[in-house]
Design a protein around this motif. Structure first.
Motif, short mmCIF file in Angstrom:
data_model
loop_
_atom_site.label_atom_id
_atom_site.label_comp_id
_atom_site.label_asym_id
_atom_site.label_seq_id
_atom_site.Cartn_x
_atom_site.Cartn_y
_atom_site.Cartn_z
N ALA A 41 0.84 -1.19 0.00
CA ALA A 41 0.00 0.00 0.00
C ALA A 41 0.88 1.24 0.00
O ALA A 41 1.76 1.40 0.85
N THR A 65 0.91 5.29 0.33
CA THR A 65 0.11 6.41 0.83
C THR A 65 0.90 7.70 0.68
O THR A 65 2.14 7.69 0.65
N GLU A 66 0.18 8.79 0.58
CA GLU A 66 0.81 10.11 0.49
C GLU A 66 0.15 11.04 1.50
O GLU A 66 -1.08 11.07 1.61
N GLU A 67 0.96 11.75 2.23
CA GLU A 67 0.41 12.73 3.16
C GLU A 67 1.21 14.03 3.06
O GLU A 67 2.40 14.01 2.74
N LYS A 112 4.68 6.85 1.71
CA LYS A 112 4.97 5.68 2.53
C LYS A 112 4.53 4.40 1.80
O LYS A 112 3.53 4.39 1.09
N ARG A 113 5.35 3.36 1.99
CA ARG A 113 4.98 2.04 1.48
C ARG A 113 4.72 1.15 2.70
O ARG A 113 5.63 0.93 3.51
N ASP A 114 3.51 0.70 2.81
CA ASP A 114 3.13 -0.14 3.97
C ASP A 114 3.53 0.53 5.28
O ASP A 114 4.03 -0.11 6.21
#
Lengths: 86, 170
Positions: free
Chosen positions: A2, A4-6, A30-32
């Motif tokens: 997964a 994700t971007e923040e 981030k990856r996982d």
């Protein structure tokens, strides 16, 4: 896996005689859940920012600006800009 | 000069590196690279809109020196007055005018009907950073006349500029 971007404001600094507020925004990938990338963007909030523009800043930046951009600082900065010898 | 001393603290995030001496003037205390979307405003009122995927400038900060470069396309404008382009860090204010900086740049039209209108007798134009400010302007040298700054009467929608500026922070 997964990804994700923040986006976070990870550094807010008050610098100089006229209390410029420097804001660094980090985009974190981030990856996982593990950070694999972090990139930066920047902007500066000067004492002469308009009320409308300040309202578009984060609540944290607004609070800092309201604290450090006193009427005395705003007046001094306006005078500084007017008196810039160019 | 030979590298005589490097000290630091931490693993992976070394801070306050001393190079060539132990004083504050020998300390490299910051490094950062990134990009930012400059806000372009008129000194009196209004702003400019950017587009064409040319809306960002890149920056690198090494110690108290910032380098900014890139190209911006202006697609619309309501700006009135001197054109001010925001910086990623506020400029410094040292003694005298030593903090001032003039960079390199070019301003040009997209090929549309408007075109850039430089002030009469312009011989040079460059991005210019003054002291304790959060924006640069375009300063114009004129032949046998006082200098001027570009305003909304000179550049506007469909104009573009590329800049390379190095300046000091506080």
């Amino acid at each position: 896996m997964a990804l994700t971007e923040e986006t976070i404001q990870d550094k807010i600094e008050v610098v100089g005689e006229f209390k410029h507020v420097q804001v660094r925004t980090a985009t974190v990938i981030k990856r996982d859940g593990t950070e694999i990338s972090r990139s930066f963007s920047r902007h500066v909030v000067a004492p002469n920012i308009s009320a409308d523009d300040l309202a578009n800043e984060s609540t944290e930046v607004q609070a800092i600006c309201n604290a450090v951009h006193t009427e005395a600082i705003k007046t001094a900065y306006a005078t500084h800009l007017e008196n810039q010898e160019v | 000069m030979a590298l005589t001393q490097i000290t630091g603290s931490g693993i992976g995030q070394v801070t306050n590196i001393k190079i060539g001496g132990s004083g504050s003037a020998n300390t490299l205390d910051d490094y950062e690279e990134g990009s930012y979307e400059p806000v372009i405003t008129g000194g009196t009122s209004g702003s400019m809109t950017t587009g064409d995927s040319a809306t960002y400038l890149k920056y690198t900060k090494i110690g108290n020196v910032v380098h900014v470069q890139g190209q911006i396309h202006i697609t619309a404008s309501t700006a009135v007055g001197t054109i001010l382009v925001s910086l990623p860090f506020a400029s410094g204010d040292t003694s005298g005018l030593a903090e001032r900086s003039a960079g390199g740049g070019v301003i040009f039209d997209s090929g549309g009907s408007g075109g850039v209108t430089f002030p009469t007798n312009t011989v040079d134009c460059c991005p210019y950073v003054t002291s304790s400010t959060s924006a640069f302007q375009f300063r114009v040298s004129k032949s046998n006349e006082g200098a001027a700054s570009l305003s909304n009467t000179h550049i506007g929608a469909d104009d573009r500029f590329a800049v390379s500026i190095t300046y000091q922070t506080s």
